[in-house]
Write a protein that holds these residues in place. Structure first.
Motif, PDB file in Angstrom:
ATOM      1  N   GLY A 141       0.830  -1.211   0.000  1.00  0.00           N
ATOM      2  CA  GLY A 141       0.000   0.000   0.000  1.00  0.00           C
ATOM      3  C   GLY A 141       0.866   1.262   0.000  1.00  0.00           C
ATOM      4  O   GLY A 141       2.089   1.203  -0.134  1.00  0.00           O
ATOM      5  N   LEU A 142       0.176   2.402   0.172  1.00  0.00           N
ATOM      6  CA  LEU A 142       0.843   3.706   0.193  1.00  0.00           C
ATOM      7  C   LEU A 142       1.017   4.132   1.641  1.00  0.00           C
ATOM      8  O   LEU A 142       0.056   4.210   2.396  1.00  0.00           O
ATOM      9  N   HIS A 143       2.258   4.422   1.964  1.00  0.00           N
ATOM     10  CA  HIS A 143       2.580   4.856   3.321  1.00  0.00           C
ATOM     11  C   HIS A 143       3.379   6.169   3.254  1.00  0.00           C
ATOM     12  O   HIS A 143       4.137   6.383   2.290  1.00  0.00           O
ATOM     13  N   PHE A 144       3.207   7.018   4.271  1.00  0.00           N
ATOM     14  CA  PHE A 144       3.923   8.298   4.312  1.00  0.00           C
ATOM     15  C   PHE A 144       4.821   8.302   5.538  1.00  0.00           C
ATOM     16  O   PHE A 144       4.357   8.023   6.667  1.00  0.00           O
ATOM     17  N   LEU A 145       6.087   8.618   5.303  1.00  0.00           N
ATOM     18  CA  LEU A 145       7.061   8.716   6.373  1.00  0.00           C
ATOM     19  C   LEU A 145       7.729  10.085   6.335  1.00  0.00           C
ATOM     20  O   LEU A 145       7.863  10.686   5.250  1.00  0.00           O
ATOM     21  N   ILE A 146       8.108  10.576   7.524  1.00  0.00           N
ATOM     22  CA  ILE A 146       8.778  11.889   7.569  1.00  0.00           C
ATOM     23  C   ILE A 146      10.142  11.739   6.916  1.00  0.00           C
ATOM     24  O   ILE A 146      10.938  10.901   7.340  1.00  0.00           O
ATOM     25  N   PRO A 147      10.360  12.487   5.885  1.00  0.00           N
ATOM     26  CA  PRO A 147      11.636  12.374   5.208  1.00  0.00           C
ATOM     27  C   PRO A 147      12.799  12.727   6.140  1.00  0.00           C
ATOM     28  O   PRO A 147      12.627  13.496   7.099  1.00  0.00           O
ATOM     29  N   PHE A 148      13.911  12.171   5.836  1.00  0.00           N
ATOM     30  CA  PHE A 148      15.151  12.390   6.553  1.00  0.00           C
ATOM     31  C   PHE A 148      15.144  11.775   7.965  1.00  0.00           C
ATOM     32  O   PHE A 148      16.192  11.667   8.580  1.00  0.00           O
ATOM     33  N   ILE A 149      13.928  11.441   8.470  1.00  0.00           N
ATOM     34  CA  ILE A 149      13.868  10.782   9.786  1.00  0.00           C
ATOM     35  C   ILE A 149      13.764   9.248   9.594  1.00  0.00           C
ATOM     36  O   ILE A 149      14.410   8.480  10.279  1.00  0.00           O
ATOM     37  N   TYR A 150      12.940   8.843   8.643  1.00  0.00           N
ATOM     38  CA  TYR A 150      12.741   7.418   8.377  1.00  0.00           C
ATOM     39  C   TYR A 150      13.283   7.057   6.996  1.00  0.00           C
ATOM     40  O   TYR A 150      13.156   7.850   6.059  1.00  0.00           O
ATOM     41  N   LYS A 151      13.791   5.896   6.926  1.00  0.00           N
ATOM     42  CA  LYS A 151      14.252   5.370   5.651  1.00  0.00           C
ATOM     43  C   LYS A 151      13.595   4.011   5.458  1.00  0.00           C
ATOM     44  O   LYS A 151      13.626   3.154   6.350  1.00  0.00           O
ATOM     45  N   ALA A 152      13.010   3.793   4.304  1.00  0.00           N
ATOM     46  CA  ALA A 152      12.307   2.519   4.021  1.00  0.00           C
ATOM     47  C   ALA A 152      13.110   1.691   3.008  1.00  0.00           C
ATOM     48  O   ALA A 152      13.668   2.243   2.059  1.00  0.00           O
ATOM     49  N   LYS A 153      13.120   0.419   3.249  1.00  0.00           N
ATOM     50  CA  LYS A 153      13.782  -0.506   2.341  1.00  0.00           C
ATOM     51  C   LYS A 153      12.829  -1.658   2.055  1.00  0.00           C
ATOM     52  O   LYS A 153      12.304  -2.302   2.981  1.00  0.00           O
ATOM     53  N   LYS A 154      12.586  -1.927   0.804  1.00  0.00           N
ATOM     54  CA  LYS A 154      11.598  -2.934   0.429  1.00  0.00           C
ATOM     55  C   LYS A 154      12.218  -4.342   0.418  1.00  0.00           C
ATOM     56  O   LYS A 154      13.400  -4.514   0.124  1.00  0.00           O
ATOM     57  N   SER A 155      11.336  -5.317   0.709  1.00  0.00           N
ATOM     58  CA  SER A 155      11.732  -6.745   0.658  1.00  0.00           C
ATOM     59  C   SER A 155      10.501  -7.566   0.258  1.00  0.00           C
ATOM     60  O   SER A 155       9.363  -7.140   0.462  1.00  0.00           O
ATOM     61  N   VAL A 156      10.745  -8.723  -0.308  1.00  0.00           N
ATOM     62  CA  VAL A 156       9.622  -9.576  -0.750  1.00  0.00           C
ATOM     63  C   VAL A 156       9.078 -10.373   0.431  1.00  0.00           C
ATOM     64  O   VAL A 156       9.716 -10.515   1.467  1.00  0.00           O
ATOM     65  N   PHE A 157       7.825 -10.869   0.223  1.00  0.00           N
ATOM     66  CA  PHE A 157       7.224 -11.747   1.239  1.00  0.00           C
ATOM     67  C   PHE A 157       8.074 -13.003   1.437  1.00  0.00           C
ATOM     68  O   PHE A 157       8.776 -13.465   0.525  1.00  0.00           O
ATOM     69  N   THR A 158       7.966 -13.546   2.612  1.00  0.00           N
ATOM     70  CA  THR A 158       8.541 -14.892   2.883  1.00  0.00           C
ATOM     71  C   THR A 158       7.490 -15.933   2.501  1.00  0.00           C
ATOM     72  O   THR A 158       6.384 -15.940   3.058  1.00  0.00           O
TER      73      THR A 158
END
Length: 841
Positions: free
Chosen positions: A72-89
């Motif tokens: 889905g679409l998620h919003f994170l405060i830039p420069f505070i959070y960093k997101a890294k994607k990974s596939v399902f197990t």
């Protein structure tokens, strides 16, 4: 207007200046996670520091967050959070997910696996895992097939295979964690709720123990944590038709002292429930129970199963059983007592509970198939006792009460079914040793441990025979009976009667009543049967190969060996047969030890009283003497002498030659007499013919008659001399050589004297010339008989001179080439002068 426009431009520029940074900020804070993805969040600034030892951040802590972002679409405060994607197990079918947490509380000392924490939704909620006390390290829970949003930074996931137990397999489990196994035990106790070891947490919480598990896994697919449980596949136990399974337990309580086999316990479902076996008091060691044909899920480490063939007793066989466990056999007994309800030794528990004894068993197995515990019972197969036609079985009991000292055969009892029920035999006080009852033709399933059977021939009494029975069983005759019976035997003394006597039926001894023709199934240990022929029995003394004895050789009074061939015919009357047996035992003994010596002695004695020639000549008298003597002797043995026959008497060859010569001389003498009569008749005929035909022929015939008469006298004299000479040759052994010499001399003298007398008488009667004429006539007769000349000439001319000269002339012409003077030559000196004085007299 311009100001208005300028204000509007400035206002728009301000909007744009505000909207562009806002758009940029919005773009930088938006995180779009795909449908098969998760986003790992790292908080870089403006947050609390993670506690010491923590690796993953919770809430507002700086660091990689335990939580993740789903699709889905998620919003994170830039420069505070960093997101890294990974596939399902993703855990595929036939796979399980093995989880190891890299953060959480420490696992308590002594434990290997982390305890289960609630609320983490199959490790998809990392924060809940840590907040709810999740422990760092290998997790006891596993993930079933499916797709999971698991934080790969917090949980290290390893895929494993589903444990699959196929048909005819079992799973053998060993736990690497849990409580310690109780001291003295080999296998961990069974616990509930672990769902065939798929729920490791329930296993540990319910007191599951570390080590080999007593429970096994049946066929199926199982999601078992291989880090917690080591599963080994094994084959199910299959007992085929015609087999049994012998069981030995590796765990359980100890077997009581003195026992070999474990007691039987219930509820273990043919050893498939090891826990029930242990719980219900199952004992370690060989089990009494066996496994019938079928498939069993039995723990191979707890129970050792040995396959064995079922006991098959074929037709015509019997099974002997030896028990390896049970009570001891009482002293003095050979076989264990029979106990009930063991179902032909298939129920070992009933055998032991009902007092079955260790050792060889008295009960046997009849033909059939039996599922017998071969560790508890050893079975030996032997052929059944088969008594063929015309046979009888003699039985000896190897167990029972002792046989009385004076008895040869045990007292008979009933109810043992021809010795096939050994227990009944012992129950009814059967005696050990030879048995009186016998087995008739048939098949008998007899225990060889209890009875030995010897096959014997039936007693067959043919027509013309009787059987004299000697009984070794019965009452002893009284002293009065012995005396009375002894006195009834002809020729037997009282002492003989005491030892050898004939008794009535029911008493021990020779039975007075004989057995007639037929077949008798008698026990030769109890009854001895002597077959006695009541018809005529012929005994030969001859030189033939098939005779019993050689011909008798006896010595005559004059010292000559004589060979005599004899036949003796005897008969035993049926009523006298027992007494004959009492005397000599049997017909063979009678012939060998009575009749043969008796006949041999009788003829030796008779021959010693007569010369050889007289013995030969008085054959009928000698035969009558021998028969009379044999009849008298055999009466003492209760045997009737029918006849004694002398078949042949053989004298020595030289003695027989003398006898033969004498007989020949007598026959020759008779022949010569007959020839004389013939010649007389012939002369008379010739005389009559000559008279009728011609005078000279008549004269010749008369002369021929005289010649025949003289010849007869000559031959008679010669025969008498020969006869007397040969008679003198046999005058005796002592004078034999002298008699032979004298006989030869007398023979020569007699021949000479007879010849001289013949010639002298011929000369005195008819003169020398007449003798010549006789010789001539003989020659003429011979020529006439052959047809060479006519006896009557056609012309007869007679002249002067002596009549013989004329006749000689005629014969000389008729017989050319014949030297008449040599034929008519005078004989030599007269023999009478050489005769002995005895011959002259």
């Amino acid at each position: 207007m311009v100001d208005l426009l300028l204000g509007l431009v400035v206002r728009n520029l301000l909007y744009v200046a505000v909207l562009i940074p806002a758009g940029i900020l919005l773009y930088a804070s938006a995180v779009v996670v795909g449908g098969n993805e998760i986003a790992l969040i790292e908080r870089r600034w403006f947050g609390r520091k993670m506690p010491q030892g923590r690796v993953v951040a919770l809430g507002n802590e700086v660091g990689i967050q335990a939580r993740t972002l789903g699709p889905g679409l998620h919003f994170l405060i830039p420069f505070i959070y960093k997101a890294k994607k990974s596939v399902f197990t993703e855990i595929l079918e036939n796979e399980i997910g093995l989880v190891e947490s890299v953060d959480g509380s420490s696992i308590p000392a002594g434990n290997i696996f982390a305890a289960v924490a609630p609320g983490h939704n199959s490790f998809q909620d990392g924060e809940a895992f840590i907040r709810n006390g999740g422990e760092k390290g290998p997790q006891i829970e596993v993930l079933p097939p499916g797709k999971y949003r698991i934080n790969p930074y917090l949980f290290k996931l390893t895929k494993g295979e589903v444990t699959e137990i196929k048909d005819f397999e079992i799973g053998i489990v060993e736990s690497v964690d849990g409580a310690a196994i109780s001291e003295g035990k080999i296998f961990a106790r069974a616990v509930e709720g672990h769902s065939s070891f798929q729920n490791g947490d329930a296993f540990i919480k319910n007191g599951g123990q570390k080590g080999p598990q007593i429970e096994i896994i049946p066929p199926g697919s199982y999601r078992i944590n291989p880090y917690l449980f080591k599963v080994t596949k094994g084959a199910a136990t299959k007992i085929s038709e015609g087999e049994i399974g012998l069981v030995e337990s590796a765990d359980g309580s100890a077997i009581p002292a003195g026992r070999i086999f474990a007691k039987v316990v219930t509820g273990h479902n043919s050893f498939q429930s090891g826990q029930d076996f242990i719980t219900n008091g199952g004992q370690k060691g060989p089990q009494i129970e066996i496994l019938p044909p079928g498939v069993y899920r039995i723990h191979p480490n707890l129970f050792k199963i040995t396959k064995a063939a079922a006991v098959v007793i074929a037709k015509g066989e019997v099974g002997m059983v030896t028990a390896q466990d049970g009570a001891p056999i009482p002293m003095g007994r050979l076989l264990a007592q029979s106990v009930p309800e063991h179902s032909n030794y298939e129920n070992g528990e009933a055998f032991l509970k009902n007092g079955g004894q260790k050792g060889p068993q008295i009960d046997v197995l009849l033909p059939g198939t039996y599922r017998i515990n071969l560790n508890l019972f050893r079975v030996q197969v032997a052929p059944a006792v088969v008594i063929d036609a015309n046979k009888v079985g003699l039985v000896t009991a190897l167990d029972g009460i002792p046989l009385p000292e004076r008895e040869y055969v045990a007292s008979p009892i009933t109810g043992h079914n021809d010795y096939q029920d050994g227990s009944a035999f012992l129950t009814k006080q059967g005696q050990r040793g030879p048995q009186l009852d016998v087995l008739r033709p048939g098949t008998y399933y007899i225990n060889p441990f209890m009875f030995s059977v010897e096959v014997d021939d039936v007693a067959v009494i043919e027509r013309g025979q009787v059987g004299v029975v000697v009984s070794n069983v019965g009452d002893d005759p009284t002293e009065e009976m012995k005396k009375r019976l002894g006195s009834t035997q002809v020729g037997a003394s009282e002492e003989e009667g005491k030892e050898k006597y004939v008794v009535p039926k029911g008493y021990r001894g020779i039975q007075e009543e004989v057995a007639g023709p037929g077949r008798y199934y008698l026990n030769r240990r109890a009854f001895m049967v002597y077959i006695i022929d009541t018809t005529n029995i012929t005994i030969d003394w001859d030189d033939q190969a098939d005779t019993r004895f050689d011909q008798l050789t006896v010595i005559s009074k004059d010292g000559f060996p004589i060979q005599v061939s004899v036949k003796v015919v005897i008969r035993v009357r049926p009523d006298q047969a027992p007494y004959m047996v009492a005397k000599v035992g049997s017909i063979d003994n009678l012939i060998q030890h009575v009749i043969h010596p008796m006949i041999d002695s009788s003829f030796r004695n008779q021959a010693s009283t007569a010369s050889a020639m007289n013995f030969l000549q008085s054959r009928s008298e000698e035969q009558a003497k021998a028969e009379s003597r044999a009849r008298a002797d055999l009466e003492r043995y209760h045997v009737e002498c029918v006849s004694v026959l002398i078949c042949q008497i053989r004298l020595p060859e030289d003695l027989m030659q003398t006898q033969t010569k004498r007989i020949i001389a007598e026959q020759q003498q008779e022949m010569y007499k007959m020839e004389q009569r013939s010649q007389a008749e012939r002369t008379e005929m010739e005389k009559m013919r000559a008279t009728a035909d011609q005078q000279p022929t008549l004269v010749a015939s008369e002369i021929a008659v005289k010649v025949a008469t003289q010849k007869k006298t000559e031959m008679i004299t010669l025969a008498e001399g020969n006869a007397e000479a040969k008679a003198l040759e046999g005058s005796g052994e002592g004078k034999r050589l002298k008699a032979i010499g004298d006989g030869e001399a007398s023979k020569i003298a007699a021949i000479g004297e007879a010849t001289a007398q013949a010639y002298s008488k011929q000369q005195a009667a008819i003169g020398e010339e007449a003798i010549k004429q006789i010789k001539i006539v003989e020659l003429i007769s011979a020529a006439v008989e052959k047809g060479n000349i006519k006896i009557v000439p056609d012309v007869l001319v007679s002249g002067g001179g002596h009549a013989a000269d004329g006749l000689m002339g005629v014969v000389t012409k008729l017989l050319p080439g014949v030297d008449l003077s040599a034929l008519l030559k005078k004989p030599g000196p007269s023999a009478p002068e050489t005769r002995s004085e005895s011959e002259r007299s």
